[in-house]
Design an enzyme around this catalytic site. Structure first.
Site, mmCIF file in Angstrom:
data_model
loop_
_atom_site.group_PDB
_atom_site.id
_atom_site.type_symbol
_atom_site.label_atom_id
_atom_site.label_comp_id
_atom_site.label_asym_id
_atom_site.label_seq_id
_atom_site.Cartn_x
_atom_site.Cartn_y
_atom_site.Cartn_z
ATOM 1 C CD GLU A 56 -40.225 -65.291 -7.239
ATOM 2 O OE1 GLU A 56 -40.538 -66.199 -8.091
ATOM 3 O OE2 GLU A 56 -39.459 -64.396 -7.624
ATOM 4 N N PRO A 57 -39.358 -64.797 -1.229
ATOM 5 C CG PRO A 57 -39.937 -65.165 1.092
ATOM 6 C CD PRO A 57 -40.325 -65.143 -0.474
ATOM 7 N NE ARG A 70 -23.844 -63.340 0.079
ATOM 8 C CZ ARG A 70 -23.607 -62.473 0.978
ATOM 9 N NH1 ARG A 70 -23.181 -62.579 2.428
ATOM 10 N NH2 ARG A 70 -24.254 -61.221 0.708
ATOM 11 C CB CYS A 86 -3.874 -71.649 -3.617
ATOM 12 S SG CYS A 86 -3.474 -73.352 -2.659
ATOM 13 C CD GLU A 87 -7.681 -67.638 -6.371
ATOM 14 O OE1 GLU A 87 -7.682 -66.213 -6.361
ATOM 15 O OE2 GLU A 87 -7.224 -68.371 -6.918
HETATM 16 C C1 LIG Z 1 -32.706 -64.628 -6.156
HETATM 17 C C2 LIG Z 1 -34.029 -64.327 -6.403
HETATM 18 C C3 LIG Z 1 -35.012 -64.557 -5.526
HETATM 19 C C4 LIG Z 1 -34.630 -64.428 -3.985
HETATM 20 O O1 LIG Z 1 -33.976 -63.346 -3.562
HETATM 21 P P1 LIG Z 1 -33.521 -63.137 -2.126
HETATM 22 O O2 LIG Z 1 -32.583 -61.796 -2.097
HETATM 23 O O3 LIG Z 1 -32.587 -64.432 -1.641
HETATM 24 O O4 LIG Z 1 -34.773 -63.178 -1.193
HETATM 25 C C5 LIG Z 1 -36.277 -64.541 -5.830
HETATM 26 N N1 LIG Z 1 -36.743 -64.486 -7.154
HETATM 27 C C6 LIG Z 1 -35.864 -64.409 -8.249
HETATM 28 C C7 LIG Z 1 -36.605 -64.369 -9.337
HETATM 29 C C8 LIG Z 1 -34.563 -64.389 -7.970
HETATM 30 O O5 LIG Z 1 -33.613 -64.621 -8.853
#
Ligand SMILES: *Cc1c(COP(=O)(O)O)cnc(C)c1O
Length: 432
Positions: free
Chosen positions: A291-292, A331, A362-363
């Site tokens: 899951e990138p 961030r 305004c921070e």
């Molecule tokens: C945030 C997240 C990701 C992706 O993370 P990256 O650092 O953006 O690659 C994948 N899986 C889960 C469950 C997440 O919470």
């Protein structure tokens, strides 16, 4: 010279992204502006998919973690690139669905999915739901029964790996709001419970150890732990786990000193562990999901701002104010994230100054960064902040009632608007 390989300088001395002159884009679409390199996004998708082909004989699926950047067009790109997606809310699900994404390739995450969100996921036929806790398992089982369907479930596991120290920390990792802990037996009990739920199809396990990870150790350790757990499930419950989701978290280069490994190397290192464990322990290799998020879109994006006033406080610092800030890039204020910046219309000149780029909210903490190296800039110049493709637009807000910027995609021969700039009427659209 630049942190992302899609950035360069043209003959006019202007910064380009994927060949497009950023000063022309700023003129055409206005600032602040998010610009994303579509070709690079597609290239990253292909790299992850190819790794699945190479290391797992295609027995897996790369899913884009869409919380990193979510809008209709990105789901269309993901569909075209044959990617799966992660979604964590009804908003992300709805956006993907409305973009025509094949929801059987969606994975639904979250530690507190609402009843309405689960209903929506079932209605849209979301392919997999990652269950986070016992209450959710019970809810899923009940809803599946009511609707006469079987729900494919993965369980989110806390493998007890701290991604940043690479040590096996028990308390630190048990103390996370996400998932079932391995060390306490909670995860094993959850597996048993899932197998007992008649309306759930237990597919397998999920883990995600963190984000912005720059080397392989944490991933390798997590993969080993998950494979051992799969073997324990086989030995003690006689059940062969068919899917293993290893999460995302691959780091990117934000500043010159960041040195992330090529994604393929992460994939290779983890695959070695999975493949050899299966061979040595007579375990059937599960279908692998990854899951990138950040690594697919982060380096592909930049944000363009117009410089306003400058303020030099002698012997202390120089502030350069821009027309955006924490609303479009929270961030820095959230975790002092570091970025590299370039004066886009002076990109071939040397960086002669150290400045603080201040936002317009305004921070006091509203900054893009402190002590940033930059070409000398004056009001009207365009500043490009690099590697802002992930967790910028998706985390943007309307604080101070500031309109969210537009998003533009550039590819090798054109640029196009994919998210319109918000208007003042959008800002008041829900006000009664
Ligand atoms: C945030 C997240 C990701 C992706 O993370 P990256 O650092 O953006 O690659 C994948 N899986 C889960 C469950 C997440 O919470």
């Amino acid at each position: 010279m630049f942190v992302s390989e899609n950035l360069s300088v043209n003959e006019k001395g202007n910064l380009t992204i994927n060949g497009a002159d950023t000063t022309v884009l700023a003129e055409k679409y206005g600032t602040p502006l998010y610009v994303m390199d579509e070709d690079m996004i597609r290239k990253h998708c292909r790299t992850f998919r190819k790794s699945i082909e190479t290391y797992y004989d295609g027995q897996g699926m790369a899913c884009f973690a869409s919380k990193a950047f979510s809008c209709k067009e990105i789901y269309r790109v993901m569909q075209q690139e044959n990617m799966g997606i992660d979604v964590v809310s009804s908003g992300e699900m709805y956006t993907a669905f409305k973009a025509g994404f094949d929801m059987s390739k969606a994975v639904f995450h979250g530690n507190n999915k609402s009843s309405e969100e689960i209903d929506m996921a079932l209605e849209m036929k979301v392919g997999r739901i990652v269950a986070d806790n016992i209450f959710e398992l019970e809810t899923l089982d009940k809803k599946a029964k009511e609707k006469g369907v079987k729900i494919s479930v993965l369980l989110r596991i806390k493998p007890g790996v701290d991604a940043h120290t690479h040590s096996f920390i028990s308390t630190g990792q048990i103390d996370s709001k996400f998932g079932f802990a391995l060390e306490t037996g909670e995860a094993f009990d959850a597996v048993k419970k899932t197998l007992e739920c008649p309306n759930l199809e237990f597919r397998g396990l999920h883990c995600h150890i963190g984000s912005s990870i720059l080397d392989t150790q944490g991933f390798v350790a997590a993969a080993e732990i998950m494979m051992k757990f799969i073997k324990q499930i086989k030995d003690e419950l006689g059940f062969e786990v068919s899917e293993l989701n290893l999460g995302g978290g691959f780091g990117i280069r934000y500043v010159e000193s960041d040195d992330p490994l090529p994604y393929d190397e992460f994939m290779n290192a983890v695959a070695k562990v999975v493949n050899s464990y299966c061979k040595e322990n007579d375990v059937k290799r599960p279908f692998i999901l990854i899951e990138p998020g950040r690594s697919i879109v982060g380096p592909a994006g930049i944000t363009l701002y117009t410089v306003g006033g400058r303020k030099t406080i002698p012997d202390i610092r120089t502030y350069v104010s821009v027309d955006g800030g924490m609303c479009d890039n929270p961030r820095y204020i959230l975790y002092q994230a570091e970025y590299d910046a370039v004066v886009a219309n002076k990109a071939s000149e040397p960086k002669t100054e150290k400045v603080t780029i201040a936002g317009r909210c305004c921070e006091t903490g509203d900054m893009i960064g402190e002590n940033m190296s930059l070409q000398h800039c004056e009001p009207g110049d365009i500043i490009a902040v690099c590697a802002t493709g992930a967790y910028n637009y998706s985390m943007s807000s309307n604080y101070n009632r500031i309109c969210k910027p537009a998003v533009v995609f550039v590819n090798s021969d054109s640029d196009r608007l994919v998210v319109k700039r918000e208007t003042l009427d959008d800002i008041i659209s829900n006000d009664i």
